[in-house]
Scaffold this motif. Structure first.
Motif, PDB file in Angstrom:
ATOM      1  N   LYS A 118      66.420 -15.181  19.749  1.00 48.67           N
ATOM      2  CA  LYS A 118      66.941 -16.533  19.498  1.00 48.67           C
ATOM      3  C   LYS A 118      68.455 -16.509  19.309  1.00 48.67           C
ATOM      4  O   LYS A 118      69.173 -17.334  19.865  1.00 48.67           O
ATOM      5  CB  LYS A 118      66.276 -17.118  18.249  1.00 48.67           C
ATOM      6  N   LEU A 119      68.912 -15.553  18.511  1.00 50.64           N
ATOM      7  CA  LEU A 119      70.354 -15.435  18.270  1.00 50.64           C
ATOM      8  C   LEU A 119      71.101 -15.235  19.575  1.00 50.64           C
ATOM      9  O   LEU A 119      72.113 -15.879  19.853  1.00 50.64           O
ATOM     10  CB  LEU A 119      70.637 -14.241  17.353  1.00 50.64           C
ATOM     11  N   ILE A 120      70.579 -14.334  20.387  1.00 45.83           N
ATOM     12  CA  ILE A 120      71.248 -14.052  21.652  1.00 45.83           C
ATOM     13  C   ILE A 120      71.237 -15.297  22.539  1.00 45.83           C
ATOM     14  O   ILE A 120      72.252 -15.642  23.154  1.00 45.83           O
ATOM     15  CB  ILE A 120      70.576 -12.848  22.352  1.00 45.83           C
ATOM     16  N   GLY A 121      70.095 -15.995  22.536  1.00 48.28           N
ATOM     17  CA  GLY A 121      69.995 -17.212  23.334  1.00 48.28           C
ATOM     18  C   GLY A 121      71.057 -18.234  22.953  1.00 48.28           C
ATOM     19  O   GLY A 121      71.730 -18.812  23.808  1.00 48.28           O
ATOM     20  N   GLN A 122      71.227 -18.424  21.628  1.00 51.17           N
ATOM     21  CA  GLN A 122      72.240 -19.383  21.154  1.00 51.17           C
ATOM     22  C   GLN A 122      73.631 -19.014  21.631  1.00 51.17           C
ATOM     23  O   GLN A 122      74.368 -19.834  22.157  1.00 51.17           O
ATOM     24  CB  GLN A 122      72.284 -19.371  19.623  1.00 51.17           C
ATOM     25  N   VAL A 123      73.950 -17.746  21.437  1.00 47.49           N
ATOM     26  CA  VAL A 123      75.295 -17.304  21.777  1.00 47.49           C
ATOM     27  C   VAL A 123      75.525 -17.426  23.285  1.00 47.49           C
ATOM     28  O   VAL A 123      76.604 -17.798  23.736  1.00 47.49           O
ATOM     29  CB  VAL A 123      75.515 -15.851  21.301  1.00 47.49           C
ATOM     30  N   LEU A 124      74.488 -17.154  24.051  1.00 49.07           N
ATOM     31  CA  LEU A 124      74.628 -17.259  25.499  1.00 49.07           C
ATOM     32  C   LEU A 124      74.892 -18.695  25.923  1.00 49.07           C
ATOM     33  O   LEU A 124      75.684 -18.952  26.825  1.00 49.07           O
ATOM     34  CB  LEU A 124      73.356 -16.758  26.199  1.00 49.07           C
ATOM     35  N   GLN A 125      74.241 -19.624  25.237  1.00 51.23           N
ATOM     36  CA  GLN A 125      74.458 -21.021  25.571  1.00 51.23           C
ATOM     37  C   GLN A 125      75.915 -21.411  25.369  1.00 51.23           C
ATOM     38  O   GLN A 125      76.511 -22.073  26.203  1.00 51.23           O
ATOM     39  CB  GLN A 125      73.563 -21.896  24.696  1.00 51.23           C
ATOM     40  N   ASP A 126      76.470 -20.962  24.252  1.00 55.22           N
ATOM     41  CA  ASP A 126      77.885 -21.227  23.994  1.00 55.22           C
ATOM     42  C   ASP A 126      78.754 -20.555  25.045  1.00 55.22           C
ATOM     43  O   ASP A 126      79.719 -21.120  25.527  1.00 55.22           O
ATOM     44  CB  ASP A 126      78.294 -20.699  22.606  1.00 55.22           C
ATOM     45  N   ALA A 127      78.372 -19.339  25.369  1.00 55.58           N
ATOM     46  CA  ALA A 127      79.190 -18.567  26.296  1.00 55.58           C
ATOM     47  C   ALA A 127      79.282 -19.255  27.653  1.00 55.58           C
ATOM     48  O   ALA A 127      80.280 -19.141  28.364  1.00 55.58           O
ATOM     49  CB  ALA A 127      78.621 -17.164  26.455  1.00 55.58           C
ATOM     50  N   GLN A 128      78.226 -19.987  28.006  1.00 51.10           N
ATOM     51  CA  GLN A 128      78.246 -20.725  29.270  1.00 51.10           C
ATOM     52  C   GLN A 128      79.442 -21.666  29.298  1.00 51.10           C
ATOM     53  O   GLN A 128      80.078 -21.856  30.320  1.00 51.10           O
ATOM     54  CB  GLN A 128      76.967 -21.566  29.411  1.00 51.10           C
ATOM     55  N   LYS A 129      79.700 -22.248  28.128  1.00 57.21           N
ATOM     56  CA  LYS A 129      80.766 -23.255  28.061  1.00 57.21           C
ATOM     57  C   LYS A 129      82.131 -22.610  27.837  1.00 57.21           C
ATOM     58  O   LYS A 129      83.137 -23.087  28.316  1.00 57.21           O
ATOM     59  CB  LYS A 129      80.480 -24.238  26.914  1.00 57.21           C
ATOM     60  N   THR A 130      82.143 -21.524  27.086  1.00 54.69           N
ATOM     61  CA  THR A 130      83.445 -20.979  26.684  1.00 54.69           C
ATOM     62  C   THR A 130      83.958 -19.920  27.654  1.00 54.69           C
ATOM     63  O   THR A 130      83.382 -19.667  28.698  1.00 54.69           O
ATOM     64  CB  THR A 130      83.346 -20.328  25.295  1.00 54.69           C
ATOM     65  N   GLN A 131      85.027 -19.291  27.238  1.00 56.88           N
ATOM     66  CA  GLN A 131      85.700 -18.303  28.079  1.00 56.88           C
ATOM     67  C   GLN A 131      85.193 -16.883  27.831  1.00 56.88           C
ATOM     68  O   GLN A 131      85.739 -15.930  28.366  1.00 56.88           O
ATOM     69  CB  GLN A 131      87.215 -18.318  27.790  1.00 56.88           C
ATOM     70  N   ALA A 132      84.135 -16.773  27.016  1.00 57.72           N
ATOM     71  CA  ALA A 132      83.741 -15.446  26.554  1.00 57.72           C
ATOM     72  C   ALA A 132      83.494 -14.456  27.688  1.00 57.72           C
ATOM     73  O   ALA A 132      83.712 -13.264  27.538  1.00 57.72           O
ATOM     74  CB  ALA A 132      82.494 -15.546  25.686  1.00 57.72           C
ATOM     75  N   LEU A 133      83.058 -14.963  28.827  1.00 57.66           N
ATOM     76  CA  LEU A 133      82.697 -14.033  29.899  1.00 57.66           C
ATOM     77  C   LEU A 133      83.533 -14.206  31.164  1.00 57.66           C
ATOM     78  O   LEU A 133      83.060 -13.955  32.269  1.00 57.66           O
ATOM     79  CB  LEU A 133      81.208 -14.183  30.234  1.00 57.66           C
ATOM     80  N   THR A 134      84.762 -14.624  30.990  1.00 54.69           N
ATOM     81  CA  THR A 134      85.613 -14.744  32.177  1.00 54.69           C
ATOM     82  C   THR A 134      85.832 -13.367  32.784  1.00 54.69           C
ATOM     83  O   THR A 134      85.774 -12.351  32.098  1.00 54.69           O
ATOM     84  CB  THR A 134      86.990 -15.334  31.825  1.00 54.69           C
ATOM     85  N   GLU A 135      86.106 -13.354  34.063  1.00 58.08           N
ATOM     86  CA  GLU A 135      86.297 -12.090  34.770  1.00 58.08           C
ATOM     87  C   GLU A 135      87.514 -11.318  34.262  1.00 58.08           C
ATOM     88  O   GLU A 135      88.560 -11.906  33.993  1.00 58.08           O
ATOM     89  CB  GLU A 135      86.499 -12.359  36.267  1.00 58.08           C
ATOM     90  N   THR A 136      87.345 -10.026  34.147  1.00 56.18           N
ATOM     91  CA  THR A 136      88.531  -9.206  33.901  1.00 56.18           C
ATOM     92  C   THR A 136      88.839  -8.361  35.136  1.00 56.18           C
ATOM     93  O   THR A 136      89.813  -7.622  35.150  1.00 56.18           O
ATOM     94  CB  THR A 136      88.313  -8.260  32.708  1.00 56.18           C
TER      95      THR A 136
END
Ligand code: ADP
Ligand code: MG
Length: 679
Positions: free
Chosen positions: A149-167
């Protein structure tokens, strides 16, 4: 992310501190709950999900208390067995209830069964999972469902934020046909229904490939960055003059091998550069690293600088001191000796010579990097058996450069060969030279495995060998729990062997002897006065007595592979055919059996190291180095060798052309785990 202190503590045990850590907390495996298996189709050994109605429920006492239920679907009947259960479960799994089970099919006495399956009561029309269920690495008290559940929540946010932009630069993504990072992460946490479960489990899926690549790249980037930073310091330029080297080589009884010449040239070139050498010299036991080190030292000395040679044990350091003194004295070079157990007066004299610069080469143990040691002008620090030293100790020796603003060159030597992939990854911050051949004329060592109850045969063999003028090592068992016990065993062995061989001269050496005594024993063994040397594992590294051609190792099953290989390397140093007898005590554990098989079948240290790595994994293999270097979590050196080479090439390209992205990539993957930076 808001979680209770309790959950937070559990998470931190998993190394999860930030949201990003949760995002990169990837499944170890998956469970397939996307479809139902007819009970009669499931084969033993398969992990499947089935659904049916409980038709029987019973607590049986044979052979011990257990809960046994029978589940029926339209195709057949399955037995479900719980060896541990709560009283409430008997009621929960009442006859007539419909359940969904996930577990491994076994063939039991009454047909197919599952022991302790994942079991859930369901209402009639409950839908199936649409994607594979990820199973995460976790810790006691943190359930899969909370973590998921925790991971799911964080992933949802990550969809919107910059957390996983390409490096990664687009160019590199294209060139190596890499999957996008965000898609990869999403896919691994929530695999789409059509994904190949085999590719996911085997971690060959493109999403895994991308994650592993990023991880390997982060490691390469951080290590190469450290390499470059250290290289940006100045070091004394030690010009290649080769006068002293020529004189030394002329007095040697042997010619250098082609491999020794090649690595000496690599080292010599580094020393002549204006930035510090950081080179790791690898060579199997007996490949002749000492002379290579001596030649390097001469290049420093020839330029008016001092060299230091540090070894992990007193016996080895002492032996280096003697060997190098014998080589350097005729050249008029002063070599001094420094160790912890030295008499005060001698130590002070050595310290003075080192400070004044009259000592051109200092040989010693850990004592060399203690505070009171001040070099006049240290140009080169050589560290033998580098894996025995921690990063801090190497750092301390490096700080001994006393010319302002320069750092001495550093040569590290390793007698434990390091498998190629390991060296490419965990040693990427060093340049590597490899001596890949042994000096000619070495007779191969024959290894024999003999059970401890056949000792008598060995006694006869020793008698015979000594009569022929050969010398023998008898290595006492390693007793990890207690040094005192180990010492006691060594003394007892010494006593009993002295009695068994009244006409042989038997010696004893162990770690607790005073330096002079150790030196005296080793010297008389070297001179052939002692025929049979009883020793603890203190002789493991470096000791060089070419006339010794028989070795007995007691309780070989307790020792690690590299230790056995090192010990065995003490024989086979001359032209005499050598034998190493490994005595073992039965019964053997599985791992001990594997180790003994490997050491019995192989003499090539690189091959032994490769198999050792497979057996133990990189963490244990790396020993002291491990403490400073970020370990790989996802990439597997054996399986991902090709990806490692790609990451290596990419790291250099990124550091040159995309330094900003490189920095962000390191931060994403390693965060604050890059502390050993300055070593
Ligand atoms: P290691 O690499 O294990 O430290 P050493 O430097 O102790 O090996 O060398 C092992 C032995 O081989 C020593 O006795 C050394 O003098 C001898 N040796 C080194 N180089 C050669 C060579 N090129 N030819 C013959 N003997 C050599
Ligand atoms: Mg050596």
């Amino acid at each position: 992310m808001i979680v209770s202190a309790n959950v937070q503590e559990k998470l931190s045990r998993l190394g999860i501190r930030k949201e990003l850590d949760l995002i990169l907390h990837l499944p170890i495996r998956y469970e397939d709950e996307t479809h139902l298996f007819p009970i009669s189709d499931a084969l033993p050994g398969q992990v499947v999900q089935v659904e049916g109605v409980i038709i029987h429920n019973e607590v049986v006492m044979r052979p011990r208390r257990q809960l046994v239920c029978q589940i029926e679907d339209s195709s057949g009947i399955l037995v479900m067995r719980f060896l541990n259960f709560y009283g409430s479960q008997i009621k929960t799994y009442a006859v007539g209830k419909r359940v969904r089970l996930l577990g491994e099919i076994r063939s039991g006495f009454f047909g197919a069964e599952m022991v302790h399956p994942k079991c859930r009561i369901i209402r009639k029309s409950e839908s199936l999972a649409e994607s594979m269920t990820p199973i995460y690495p976790t810790t006691a008290g943190l359930t899969q469902s909370i973590l998921g559940k925790l991971i799911g929540q964080v992933l949802q946010d990550a969809q919107k934020t910059q957390a996983l932009t390409e490096t990664l630069p687009e160019k590199i993504i294209q060139k190596y046909r890499l999957a996008g990072l965000k898609e990869s992460v999403m896919c691994l946490h929530n695999p789409p229904p059509d994904v190949s479960i085999e590719a996911l489990q085997a971690r060959t899926h493109p999403a895994w490939r991308r994650i592993k690549f990023d991880e390997l790249l982060a490691q390469q980037l951080s290590m190469r960055l450290h390499y470059r930073q250290r290289r940006s310091h100045s070091a004394p330029v030690l010009v290649q003059k080769n006068k002293l080297a020529k004189l030394l080589l002329k007095q040697l009884a042997f010619e250098l091998t082609a491999a020794q010449i090649k690595v000496s040239a690599e080292i010599s070139r580094d020393l002549a550069a204006a930035h510090p050498m950081q080179r790791l010299l690898q060579g199997d036991v007996g490949s002749g690293k000492t002379i290579v080190a001596a030649l390097a030292a001469l290049q420093a000395i020839e330029n008016g600088f001092q060299a230091a040679l540090m070894a992990p044990t007193e016996i080895l350091a002492e032996q280096h001191f003697q060997k190098l003194s014998a080589w350097f004295d005729p050249l008029g070079i002063q070599v001094v000796w420094l160790s912890g157990s030295q008499k005060k007066k001698q130590k002070q004299a050595a310290l003075d010579d080192i400070a004044l610069g009259t000592a051109q080469l200092a040989v010693g143990t850990h004592a060399l990097f203690q505070d009171q040691v001040v070099f006049h002008q240290l140009g080169l620090a050589i560290i033998d058996e580098q894996h025995r030293f921690g990063v801090h100790q190497r750092l301390a020796l490096r700080m001994k450069g006393s010319l302002s603003n320069t750092v001495p060159h550093q040569l590290m030597m390793s007698a434990t060969p390091i498998p190629r992939t390991l060296s490419m990854s965990y040693f990427a911050d060093l340049d590597v030279s490899i001596i890949d051949e042994l000096p000619p004329g070495r007779a191969p060592i024959v290894t024999k495995l003999i059970a401890d109850n056949r000792r008598d045969e060995i006694i006869a063999r020793i008698q015979q060998a000594c009569q022929q003028g050969k010398q023998v090592y008898w290595v006492c068992p390693l007793i990890e729990e207690s040094e005192t016990l180990q010492l006691q065993t060594a003394m007892e062995t010494y006593e009993s062997l002295s009695q068994i061989f009244p006409d042989l001269s038997v010696g004893l050496v162990h770690g607790r002897l005073a330096t002079q005594e150790k030196t005296a024993v080793m010297a008389s063994f070297k001179q052939g006065e002692i025929q049979l040397l009883v020793a603890t594992t203190v002789i493991e590294v470096g000791v060089d007595v070419p006339n010794a051609s028989l070795m007995v190792i007691e309780n070989a099953e307790r020792m690690g592979l590299s230790q056995l290989h090192q010990l065995r390397g003490r024989v086979g140093r001359g032209s005499e055919a050598s034998i190493c007898i490994l005595l073992f005590q039965q019964p053997l554990s599985e791992i001990a059996r594997k180790r003994l098989k490997i050491i019995f079948e192989h003499t090539d240290g690189f091959e032994i190291a490769r198999q050792d790595l497979q057996l133990r994994g990189p963490g244990e293999f790396l020993g002291a180095r491990q403490s400073g270097v970020p370990m790989l979590r996802f990439a597997d050196l054996e399986q991902d060798g090709e990806l490692l080479a790609t990451a290596q090439a990419t790291a250099n390209e990124m550091l040159n052309d995309y330094p900003g992205l490189a920095q962000r990539h390191i931060e994403r993957w390693l965060g604050d785990k890059t502390e050993y930076l300055r070593v």
